[in-house]
Design an enzyme around this catalytic site. Structure first.
Site, PDB file in Angstrom:
ATOM      1  N   HIS A  47      32.616  46.221  42.235  1.00 22.86           N
ATOM      2  CA  HIS A  47      31.509  45.761  41.642  1.00 22.86           C
ATOM      3  C   HIS A  47      30.895  44.451  42.682  1.00 22.86           C
ATOM      4  O   HIS A  47      30.062  43.672  41.885  1.00 22.86           O
ATOM      5  CB  HIS A  47      32.130  44.806  39.664  1.00 22.86           C
ATOM      6  CG  HIS A  47      32.990  45.574  38.653  1.00 22.86           C
ATOM      7  ND1 HIS A  47      32.425  46.609  38.683  1.00 22.86           N
ATOM      8  CD2 HIS A  47      34.545  46.218  39.477  1.00 22.86           C
ATOM      9  CE1 HIS A  47      33.138  47.253  37.369  1.00 22.86           C
ATOM     10  NE2 HIS A  47      34.250  47.623  38.687  1.00 22.86           N
ATOM     11  N   TYR A 305      41.810  39.450  41.300  1.00 27.47           N
ATOM     12  CA  TYR A 305      40.987  39.030  41.351  1.00 27.47           C
ATOM     13  C   TYR A 305      41.048  37.514  42.123  1.00 27.47           C
ATOM     14  O   TYR A 305      40.134  37.125  43.119  1.00 27.47           O
ATOM     15  CB  TYR A 305      40.382  38.904  40.046  1.00 27.47           C
ATOM     16  CG  TYR A 305      40.445  40.176  39.229  1.00 27.47           C
ATOM     17  CD1 TYR A 305      41.265  41.395  39.649  1.00 27.47           C
ATOM     18  CD2 TYR A 305      39.224  39.722  38.688  1.00 27.47           C
ATOM     19  CE1 TYR A 305      40.597  42.281  38.911  1.00 27.47           C
ATOM     20  CE2 TYR A 305      38.844  41.029  37.261  1.00 27.47           C
ATOM     21  CZ  TYR A 305      39.103  42.598  37.679  1.00 27.47           C
ATOM     22  OH  TYR A 305      38.864  43.412  37.211  1.00 27.47           O
TER      23      TYR A 305
END
Ligand code: HEM
Length: 315
Positions: A47, A305
């Site tokens: 992303h 993440y």
């Protein structure tokens, strides 16, 4: 902004430490992701390309009845949102086919934040971080994809949806799914398993590939900025309630369409937020009144993440 700094991950890991997977698989996953998309320091490992907006969210009384969570009280809650293209390559044209993301950070009255993070797919590819590692590695060797799918029939629905998708006309005309199940807990302590999705007021729309290819490479980002300058972008939040026997820990399985749907609130995005590329969104950043399921993919996300975040905040 409170709760948005990567240091928050130390706290997150401490809070959920007992349930987080081992950190080395997070590193292996990120290495595999970088093998597919390349290493782009300072950008998100997935992303990588996106646009950040601000606005507010107002829950319905039906949502407030299901959870005591502060952002579901019915008061207008300021939000920061990021639309994104799923790929880890930062400068791809917006007509390139892959998933699209919508991450929302709710700024709660007590100064903390909580996040909702969704994708255009209603189901995920795999059930475990180990399978995701094998699948991601297989993507760099076409001969391995077929055998992986043969051994993992649960991966076929997400792959089929992805392969049959078309370019999006606009982020504002795209539905986003939270995929994982969460337990909404009310003031009396009663819990309800839900899955959430954001449904656009402007309807769902795709473009033929050749039409999208003829548009400017950043047409989705340009469109999002233009729309907020001309009245804003709006979504309705829907909750799908689990029925008896619906799995809460398997992101590859959709719940039946006839399950009860609750209209839970309205999101209005009204301005561009230029500083939001430094924000961290994580669906495990929860607040009192919303609990995570035992979905192993959900539980794997904070560690994965944080590896990406370390990379992009290094400089
Ligand atoms: C174990 C499975 C997954 C892994 C390893 C993974 C990995 C990643 C990584 C490394 C990032 C970049 C993080 C950053 O630098 O801030 C990211 C972002 C993102 N992921 Fe995932 N992901 C997983 C599952 C999912 C699922 C199930 C969804 C949707 C429900 C999702 C939606 C997103 C979105 C929307 C972003 C962009 C967030 C933003 O705008 O900052 N991911 N993912």
């Amino acid at each position: 902004m409170p709760g948005c700094h990567p240091g928050r991950f130390t706290e997150l890991t401490r809070r959920h430490g007992d349930t987080l997977p081992r950190v080395d698989i997070a590193h292996e996953l990120l290495d595999a992701i970088h093998a597919v998309y390349g290493l782009h320091p300072e950008f998100r490992s997935l992303h990588a390309k996106g646009t950040c907006l601000t606005g507010s969210f107002t829950a319905t009384p039906a949502a407030a009845a299901l959870t005591r969570a502060a952002h579901m009280s019915g008061a207008a809650i300021p939000v920061t949102a990021r639309f994104s293209n799923g790929t880890g390559t930062p400068h791809v044209p917006d007509s390139t086919l892959d998933g699209r993301g919508l991450a929302i950070k709710f700024h709660l009255p007590d100064g903390t934040t909580t996040d909702f993070v969704g994708l255009t797919l209603p189901v995920f590819f795999v059930r475990t971080p180990e399978d995701l590692l094998e699948f991601t590695r297989a993507r760099t060797d076409p001969e391995k994809v077929g055998p992986f799918l043969a051994a993992h029939p649960e991966t076929v629905p997400a792959v089929t949806l992805q392969l049959s998708s078309l370019p999006r006309a606009s982020y504002a005309q795209t539905t986003f799914f939270g995929i994982h199940a969460f337990r909404f807990v009310d003031a009396a302590g009663n819990g309800t398993w839900i899955r959430y999705r954001w449904q656009p007021d402007a309807g769902d729309m795709t473009l033929p590939q050749d039409e999208a290819d003829a548009l400017a490479p950043d047409y989705l980002q340009d469109d999002a900025r233009a729309r907020v300058a001309n009245g804003g972008i709006a979504y309705t939040l829907f909750l799908q309630l689990a029925g008896d026997g619906d799995p809460t820990d398997d992101p590859t399985v959709a719940w039946p369409d006839d399950r009860e749907q609750v209209e839970a609130g309205r999101l209005e995005l009204t301005a561009v937020a230029d500083d939001c590329e430094k924000l961290v969104f994580d669906p495990m950043r929860l607040t009192d009144g919303i609990e995570p399921s035992d979905d192993k993919i959900l539980r794997a996300r904070p560690a994965a993440y944080s590896v990406s975040i370390e990379k992009r905040f290094k400089n």
